[in-house]
Write a protein that holds these residues in place. Structure first.
Motif, short mmCIF file in Angstrom:
data_model
loop_
_atom_site.label_atom_id
_atom_site.label_comp_id
_atom_site.label_asym_id
_atom_site.label_seq_id
_atom_site.Cartn_x
_atom_site.Cartn_y
_atom_site.Cartn_z
N PHE A 23 -58.03 -34.56 -26.87
CA PHE A 23 -57.25 -33.33 -26.74
C PHE A 23 -57.25 -32.90 -25.28
O PHE A 23 -58.07 -32.10 -24.83
N SER B 103 -56.98 -21.63 -28.38
CA SER B 103 -58.37 -21.97 -28.10
C SER B 103 -59.28 -20.86 -28.59
O SER B 103 -59.05 -19.69 -28.31
N TRP C 224 -51.51 -30.62 -23.33
CA TRP C 224 -51.16 -29.56 -24.27
C TRP C 224 -50.89 -28.22 -23.58
O TRP C 224 -50.72 -27.20 -24.25
N GLY D 202 -53.23 -27.48 -31.38
CA GLY D 202 -52.00 -27.59 -30.61
C GLY D 202 -50.79 -27.92 -31.47
O GLY D 202 -50.90 -28.59 -32.50
N TYR E 110 -51.31 -24.72 -26.95
CA TYR E 110 -52.50 -24.78 -27.79
C TYR E 110 -53.16 -23.41 -27.86
O TYR E 110 -53.04 -22.58 -26.96
N LYS F 298 -51.60 -21.35 -34.20
CA LYS F 298 -50.80 -21.45 -32.98
C LYS F 298 -49.32 -21.40 -33.35
O LYS F 298 -48.86 -22.12 -34.24
N TYR G 271 -59.86 -26.20 -30.53
CA TYR G 271 -58.49 -26.18 -30.03
C TYR G 271 -57.53 -26.63 -31.13
O TYR G 271 -57.85 -27.51 -31.93
#
Length: 230
Positions: free
Chosen positions: A16, A27, A21, A52, A25, A200, A50
Motif C-alpha cells: 500500500f 487513514s 494512493w 483506498g 485513501y 473512504k 489504510y
C-alpha cells in the motif's frame, strides 16, 4: 491558480504505497493507550490502517486495504477466531452498501468474488452495530466479473506503530457495478468484531478526470474522507 491532486497510477502489488494512493485513501493508523483502536480495543492485531479507492480514466476501479488484522487466517483471541469482513461498496450515494467484494487468500494469492447485496451481516457485538457495520455479505447474488489482485505482509514503514501489517489490493471494471448511478463511490471495511473500521469516499468520475487534468480550482476540490460518523 489551477491545481489538481490525483494518483497517477495504482500498482497492484500488495504494497500500500501512499504515493500511489495519494489523495485516494483514508487513514486511521495508530493504536492508543491500552490498545485502543476505536470504537474498541485490541492493539495492532485489530488496527485498520489504510483503505483506498481510486477510479482511473479507463473505467478501472482500484481498491486497497492495509491492516494489522490477519486477512488470511483471521485473529484468534479468547478461544475464538474472528474473520475479516468483506469490502463493501456504496455506488448509489444513499448510505447503503450495494456490493460486497469477498476475498480468500491461499498461499499468498488472493481470489475475489463480487456480490450484489440484498442484506448484510452485522458485526458481532451489538454496541458496535451502526458504528462499524456492515461486516459481511449475507444474501444476494454473485456478479460475474474479472479481478486483478495482490496480497502482501510485512513490517511496512507507513505503519506508525510497527508490527506486522497485511495488504490487499485489486481492481475490477466499474461497469461490473450495474447499480452505479454516476455519482460518488464509497468503500468500507471492518472485521467480524467491529473493533476498528475505515470508510473512504471518492468523487464522481467527471470530477476525478478534471482533477487529473488540473481543470478544477483549489476552492472546488471535493475529496471526502469519512472516518467515523457516529
Amino acid at each position: 491558480m489551477m491545481i489538481g491532486t490525483t494518483a497517477s497510477a495504482i500498482t497492484v502489488d500488495g504494497n500500500f504505497d501512499l504515493t500511489d494512493w495519494n489523495g485516494y485513501y483514508a487513514s486511521d493508523d495508530g493504536v492508543g493507550p491500552g490498545g485502543f483502536v476505536g470504537p474498541a480495543y485490541g492493539g495492532q492485531k485489530f488496527d485498520a490502517e489504510y483503505l483506498g479507492l481510486y477510479l482511473d480514466n479507463t473505467g478501472t476501479l482500484y481498491f486497497g486495504l492495509q491492516t494489522g488484522f490477519n486477512l488470511e487466517s483471521g485473529v484468534t483471541t479468547g478461544g475464538y477466531t474472528y474473520g475479516p469482513g468483506d469490502l463493501a461498496l456504496d455506488v448509489t450515494g444513499d448510505g447503503n452498501y450495494d456490493y460486497a467484494i469477498r476475498f480468500a487468500i491461499s498461499g499468498g494469492v488472493p481470489t475475489y468474488t463480487l456480490y450484489d447485496v440484498s442484506t448484510w451481516q452485522s458485526v458481532m457485538y451489538n454496541q458496535f452495530i451502526n458504528i462499524s457495520d456492515p461486516y459481511r455479505y449475507a444474501t444476494g447474488s454473485s456478479v460475474p466479473t474479472t479481478f486483478t489482485g495482490a496480497y502482501g505482509t510485512g513490517v511496512f514503514s507507513n505503519n506508525v506503530d510497527g508490527g506486522t501489517s497485511y495488504v490487499l489490493e485489486g481492481s475490477l471494471a466499474l461497469n461490473s457495478l450495474a447499480s452505479y448511478n454516476g455519482g460518488a463511490l464509497t468503500i468500507h471495511w471492518t472485521m467480524e468484531c467491529g473493533n476498528d473500521y475505515l470508510n473512504k469516499t471518492i468523487p464522481e468520475p467527471s470530477t476525478i478526470f478534471l482533477l487529473g487534468s488540473g481543470l478544477i480550482g483549489c476552492g472546488a476540490l471535493g475529496f471526502i474522507r469519512r472516518r467515523r460518523s457516529a
